[in-house]
Design an enzyme around this catalytic site. Structure first.
Site, short mmCIF file in Angstrom:
data_model
loop_
_atom_site.label_atom_id
_atom_site.label_comp_id
_atom_site.label_asym_id
_atom_site.label_seq_id
_atom_site.Cartn_x
_atom_site.Cartn_y
_atom_site.Cartn_z
N HIS A 181 47.35 49.13 29.89
CA HIS A 181 46.43 48.56 28.03
C HIS A 181 47.10 49.42 27.19
O HIS A 181 47.30 50.53 27.25
CB HIS A 181 44.73 48.67 28.00
CG HIS A 181 44.38 48.64 26.56
ND1 HIS A 181 44.39 49.62 25.75
CD2 HIS A 181 44.09 48.00 25.84
CE1 HIS A 181 44.11 49.15 24.62
NE2 HIS A 181 43.22 47.65 24.77
N ASP A 182 48.55 48.26 26.74
CA ASP A 182 48.74 48.71 25.02
C ASP A 182 49.78 50.04 25.45
O ASP A 182 49.94 50.50 24.67
CB ASP A 182 47.63 49.02 23.75
CG ASP A 182 46.85 47.99 23.67
OD1 ASP A 182 47.62 47.12 24.36
OD2 ASP A 182 46.26 48.37 22.44
N LYS A 197 46.78 40.45 22.15
CA LYS A 197 46.28 41.46 22.10
C LYS A 197 45.74 41.45 20.61
O LYS A 197 46.31 42.28 20.23
CB LYS A 197 45.92 42.85 23.14
CG LYS A 197 44.95 43.87 22.47
CD LYS A 197 44.90 44.50 23.46
CE LYS A 197 43.32 45.34 23.58
NZ LYS A 197 44.12 46.32 22.19
#
Length: 325
Positions: A36-37, A123
């Site tokens: 994630h990110d 995202k």
């Protein structure tokens, strides 16, 4: 409205984890790893070369390698740079304009950059499910478990875990492969996840669970794979002693024992992959040696394994002459 500068804090360990409310078990045939990110813009907020970012990157590297070996899909989420205010929405009010349109801030950190086979997800909001096709990807892949790592634990990672839960996807929150604004916020995220929507666990615990779930029943598959006699999985094996370590590793690699240098990196130089390391780990565990995949993978040389096993078996190391090549 910019990201805060994050001071060093200790990465949580097993004893720091909250009690989980559920007892879900991760299954490699059902799971997907979400990284994630892990973009430069977010990672640069941490103090370089300090906890928790050092452990964060190291554990994500292990997880990604491990999932690749087990053919577990790996998905990267990334926020786009140069978003217009209408694209940014209410995030603009809390965090400003976010990532700029240049190449540096939006790129993934080199140490955990995606491989060609990994999937990329653009995202737009806290949760990786919002304004994306993540749910469709999981359903198309026949997967209903999501292993979550990355940053930030109490924001996007937690909201993704919560939404996964509400979509009947079992989230696994990898405590020492997450990082946050502070130790307090990190533990807040872990506690909420454990009590409301996910299983919290460490990288080592996750790897061990996947290893146990992945290991096939003894139906003609050799204990160490890769050319071993198929009957090996069902035949009773003598205990693995230190003196046999060199021969066991050579058998895994289908090499002559004498060819293996004591300080050779067995992963980088000899190509010992995670599947074979997992097999060796399980073999050692069956012989009563409490050892993990991570312990072997972190220092993949015969010399280091020899010292580690000596400690685990509570005996003095054997004479180095045995290992001379």
């Amino acid at each position: 409205m910019a990201l805060p500068k994050i001071l060093p804090y200790p990465m949580p360990v097993e004893t720091d984890l909250p009690k989980n409310k559920v007892t879900w078990t991760v299954d490699p045939s059902r799971a997907v790893l979400l990284i994630h990110d892990m973009q430069q813009y977010f990672v640069d907020a941490f103090t370089p070369d300090q906890s928790p970012v050092v452990e964060l990157i190291a554990n994500i590297q292990k997880l990604r390698l491990y999932c690749t070996e087990l053919e577990i899909p790996v998905i990267y989420s990334a926020q786009p740079g140069g978003q217009a205010p209408e694209q940014r929405g209410l995030l603009q009010d809390f965090w400003g304009s976010g990532i700029d349109d240049g190449p540096y801030q939006k790129k993934f950190v080199d140490a955990v950059a995606p491989a060609e086979q990994d999937m990329l997800l653009t995202k737009w909001r806290y949760s990786a499910f919002q304004k994306t096709n993540l749910l469709e990807i999981l359903r198309e892949q026949g997967r209903d478990q999501l292993m979550i790592c990355g940053i930030y634990a109490h924001i996007g990672c937690l909201l993704t875990a919560s939404e996964a839960f509400m979509k009947d996807i079992q989230p696994f929150f990898i405590a020492d492969a997450l990082a946050d604004f502070s130790e307090e916020k990190h533990h807040l995220a872990l506690t909420y996840a454990a009590e409301r929507c996910a299983v919290t666990l460490t990288t080592e615990h996750l790897v061990t669970s996947l290893t146990q779930a992945y290991r096939p029943e003894p139906e003609g598959v050799g204990s160490f794979g890769g050319g071993m006699d198929e009957r090996a999985a069902v035949e009773e094996q003598p205990p693995l002693t230190l003196q046999r370590l060199r021969d066991e590793v050579a058998a895994l690699l289908q090499e002559q024992s004498a060819n293996l240098g004591e300080t050779d990196n067995l992963i980088e130089y000899w190509g010992l992959d995670s599947i074979r390391i997992m097999s060796l780990t399980e073999r050692l565990r069956r012989d009563g040696i409490d050892i993990s995949f991570v312990e072997l993978a972190e220092h993949p040389t015969l010399a280091d394994w020899r010292k580690l096993l000596s400690i685990k078996m509570s005996v003095s190391p054997p004479n180095y002459d045995y290992y001379t090549v």
